[in-house]
Design an enzyme around this catalytic site. Structure first.
Site, PDB file in Angstrom:
ATOM      1  N   GLN A 101      79.875  14.416  43.908  1.00 49.97           N
ATOM      2  CA  GLN A 101      80.676  13.309  44.470  1.00 49.97           C
ATOM      3  C   GLN A 101      82.102  13.323  43.907  1.00 49.97           C
ATOM      4  O   GLN A 101      82.717  12.267  43.750  1.00 49.97           O
ATOM      5  CB  GLN A 101      79.992  11.972  44.159  1.00 49.97           C
ATOM      6  CG  GLN A 101      78.857  11.635  45.106  1.00 49.97           C
ATOM      7  CD  GLN A 101      79.303  11.565  46.558  1.00 49.97           C
ATOM      8  OE1 GLN A 101      80.416  11.147  46.867  1.00 49.97           O
ATOM      9  NE2 GLN A 101      78.433  11.987  47.463  1.00 49.97           N
ATOM     10  N   SER A 102      82.618  14.498  43.615  1.00 53.04           N
ATOM     11  CA  SER A 102      83.937  14.588  43.007  1.00 53.04           C
ATOM     12  C   SER A 102      85.049  14.017  43.902  1.00 53.04           C
ATOM     13  O   SER A 102      85.225  14.452  45.043  1.00 53.04           O
ATOM     14  CB  SER A 102      84.233  16.066  42.717  1.00 53.04           C
ATOM     15  OG  SER A 102      85.596  16.246  42.428  1.00 53.04           O
TER      16      SER A 102
END
Ligand code: PLP
Length: 324
Positions: A69-70
């Site tokens: 989920q960067s």
């Protein structure tokens, strides 16, 4: 003192007073979460410099990495699309990749980034993995530009030196005694610290760590600042004692929210500001506890974004809403 001329994709962000909290401290929020839609958050400021450097070096492909989920990888995918680069992302995933995309990953995939998954063990060797991959791209005639995790190096940090410049006036006007931010890979804090030093600002700069240890980040931040000072000939010196990091708000680990943090997220959302469960939720929660201890009068919280990851934490956030 000559740095790099950044490409521009962000808007200048407001600094708003947060009203409605029953604290003795006046809290202002630097709204970097509002710097653009798909590029929202702190990574855009760093990428404006990194992409400028990639263009200067005539690169045509971006290679970078982060958690699944960067926010950094999502923002890199948007910048790559906007400036005509190919984009390759190495994402760390626990277990098998989800069949249904969500949050930042949904945006990466929608934009057509080339996504590859790494296990946590493989991710430990991310620098090597990306360098090997870049070699392969070079053999195919591409000119890759490899960006480290979080865009956190001496070039990316310049974006947060700019942010401190934008806050300098209000720091003086409102007699701000402390600035708080989340620390996830150290670039944001490094840039703010360089700004504090160069502008001689008398504030406590407090970084709330959201993973790893204070020692790990002190070394990393010190390294980034030293390289920036040397490369861009900043007329200042830095010592590890200039770095003030706060532990105690990580919870069980990176990306694992906890009930008190979720309660803070819910509470602040009612005042109109959305925090994320991975970075700003933990940092804001930490700040609320710390300002009581330190009796700060006026503080600024740097809202570093992260809105899209709330959609990957639907279950936890729904529970927090239903609990109240
Ligand atoms: C929303 C958000 N806030 C804060 C941070 C922490 O910033 P830095 O990685 O520069 O320490 C990150 C990334 O790591 C982020 O995505």
């Amino acid at each position: 003192m000559k740095t790099i001329k950044p490409v521009k994709l962000t808007r200048e962000t407001p600094i708003d007073e947060l009203k409605g909290l029953k604290t003795k401290t006046k809290i202002f929020v630097k709204r970097d979460d509002l710097n653009g839609l798909l590029i929202s958050g702190n990574k855009a400021r760093k990428l404006e410099y990194l992409i400028a450097d990639a263009k200067k070096n005539k690169c045509d492909t971006i290679v970078t990495c982060g958690a699944v989920q960067s926010n950094h990888c999502r923002t890199a995918a948007v910048f790559a699309k906007h400036f005509g680069f190919e984009c390759h992302l190495f994402l760390r995933v626990h277990g098998s990749p989800r069949k249904v995309y969500s949050g930042n990953l949904l945006i990466d995939e929608l934009l057509g980034a080339n996504v590859k998954y790494l296990t946590p063990t493989q991710y430990e060797r991310r620098t090597e993995v990306m360098e090997r991959y870049a070699q392969k791209l070079r053999k195919k005639g591409k000119t890759p530009y490899v960006i480290p995790e979080g865009g956190s190096n001496e070039i990316g940090a310049l974006g947060y030196l700019d942010c401190m410049k934008e806050m300098a006036e209000i720091i003086k006007q409102q007699q701000i005694d402390a600035v708080y931010c989340a620390v996830g890979s150290g670039g944001t804090y490094s840039g703010l610290l360089l700004g504090k030093k160069l502008l001689d600002l008398r504030i406590a700069l407090n970084g709330v760590i959201v993973c790893d240890t204070v020692e790990h980040f002190r070394e990393r931040i010190y390294g980034i600042c030293v390289r920036a000072i040397s490369r861009f000939k900043f007329p200042k010196e830095i010592s590890p004692n200039d770095i003030y990091l706060i532990d105690g708000y990580v919870g069980k680990g990176y990306g694992i929210p906890y009930p008190e943090e979720l309660k803070t997220i819910r509470h602040i959302a009612k005042l109109g500001i959305i925090l994320d469960p991975v970075y700003t939720g933990k940092a804001f929660h930490g700040m609320l506890n710390e300002i009581k201890k330190h009796k700060h009068k006026n503080v600024i919280f740097v809202h570093t974004g992260g809105i899209f990851s709330i959609f990957a934490y639907q279950r936890e956030i729904t529970k927090a809403i239903l609990r109240q």
